[in-house]
Design an enzyme around this catalytic site. Structure first.
Site, PDB file in Angstrom:
ATOM      1  N   HIS A  34      15.720   2.703  -2.170  1.00 47.44           N
ATOM      2  CA  HIS A  34      14.409   2.743  -3.483  1.00 47.44           C
ATOM      3  C   HIS A  34      13.212   2.102  -3.166  1.00 47.44           C
ATOM      4  CE1 HIS A  34      18.323   3.244  -6.014  1.00 47.44           C
ATOM      5  NE2 HIS A  34      17.889   4.495  -5.566  1.00 47.44           N
ATOM      6  N   CYS A  55     -10.756   1.760  -2.852  1.00 49.75           N
ATOM      7  CA  CYS A  55     -11.207   2.680  -3.825  1.00 49.75           C
ATOM      8  C   CYS A  55     -11.228   2.457  -5.202  1.00 49.75           C
ATOM      9  CB  CYS A  55     -10.533   3.926  -3.221  1.00 49.75           C
ATOM     10  SG  CYS A  55      -9.058   4.039  -3.894  1.00 49.75           S
TER      11      CYS A  55
END
Length: 287
Positions: free
Chosen positions: A132, A194
């Protein structure tokens, strides 16, 4: 399926449980180990389920909701800012250390974990398949840049001084239970490159295990002669499927777990004992 419990046991029963586990690993030194949250509770990290397999506390964050709703991102990152330091300070317990010793002595095979805490690696285990993901990494969903979770913690604390020193009840995987009023002025972190959405590099509920990682876990199961589940109710399909794979190919499945598992009907036997107690005793017996 037979069940043994170390809790309040007579020494003879304890010895029988250990002897059964020892014989299992002696017959199958290439056994795959599948670990879950129950192995990390002794390190101070809460688990998700009670002994009956019922989920504790509030519903977890769902991946699709996180990516779609800023309110869910705010809830996740605020709670993580307060809860992650507890997980970051966690240290391997005797259960993790015993598994590393068994691997070094070639008394077990591969290791797959459902946990995202990285404690197996800290204990010295290598080639761990983190089914996970890892809570210690963060990825930008826009430009795919990745960052250490500690870097994002610095950003969170700089932008949200009102939560510095806040206390909250710890929850699984670095979560914490905060009052809704504490979320109103919280600033969600954005990618420094970004400005995109940042997500912990984990498999949220509602998301699937990446195909390459699932294939790696299945390969390890195919190459193993048996499966030993430790500290997991295997309620999620990504782990239960490994139990089913083993059973369907005639490989024995055993478990060390406090409480029921989804795979109880597939088990050759189950030892109901804390992993941090039974595993060091098992390593000593085999050593």
């Amino acid at each position: 399926m037979s069940t043994f419990s170390l809790a309040s046991q007579r020494p003879a029963s304890t010895h029988h449980a250990l002897d059964q586990l020892a014989q299992f690993l002696q017959r199958h030194p290439d056994a795959l180990l599948l670990t879950g949250a129950g192995i990390s509770t002794a390190s101070g990290i809460p688990d998700y389920r009670d002994p009956d397999g019922v989920r504790r506390g509030n519903a977890p964050v769902q991946g699709p909701d996180f990516r779609r709703q800023e309110t869910v991102q705010r809830r996740y990152w605020a709670r993580s800012m307060v809860g992650w330091p507890v997980l970051a300070r966690a240290a391997p317990n005797p259960g993790h250390l015993a598994i590393a010793r068994l691997a070094q002595r070639r008394q077990i095979g591969s290791l797959v974990t459902q946990n995202v805490d990285g404690l197996h690696q800290q204990a010295g285990s290598t080639a761990v398949t983190e089914l996970h993901g890892s809570i210690h990494a963060v990825v930008c969903l826009a430009c795919r840049a990745d960052f250490p979770r500690s870097t994002i913690q610095d950003m969170l604390e700089h932008d949200n001084p009102q939560l510095l020193g806040a206390t909250a009840t710890p929850a699984p995987d670095g979560d914490a239970l905060l009052e809704p009023s504490q979320l109103a002025t919280f600033h969600v972190p954005r990618c420094p490159h970004c400005g995109g959405t940042l997500q912990p590099d984990v498999v949220f509920f509602g998301d699937g295990v990446p195909a390459a990682r699932a294939a790696e876990a299945e390969r390890k199961m195919r190459e193993a002669g048996a499966l030993l589940v430790i500290g997991s109710s295997v309620m999620v399909y990504s782990s239960f499927r490994l139990c089913r794979m083993a059973a369907e190919t005639g490989k024995p499945v055993a478990a060390i777990n406090l409480g029921m598992t989804r795979a109880d009907h597939l088990l050759a036997f189950k030892t109901e004992a804390p992993a941090q107690d039974i595993l060091p005793a098992l390593a000593a017996m085999l050593g």
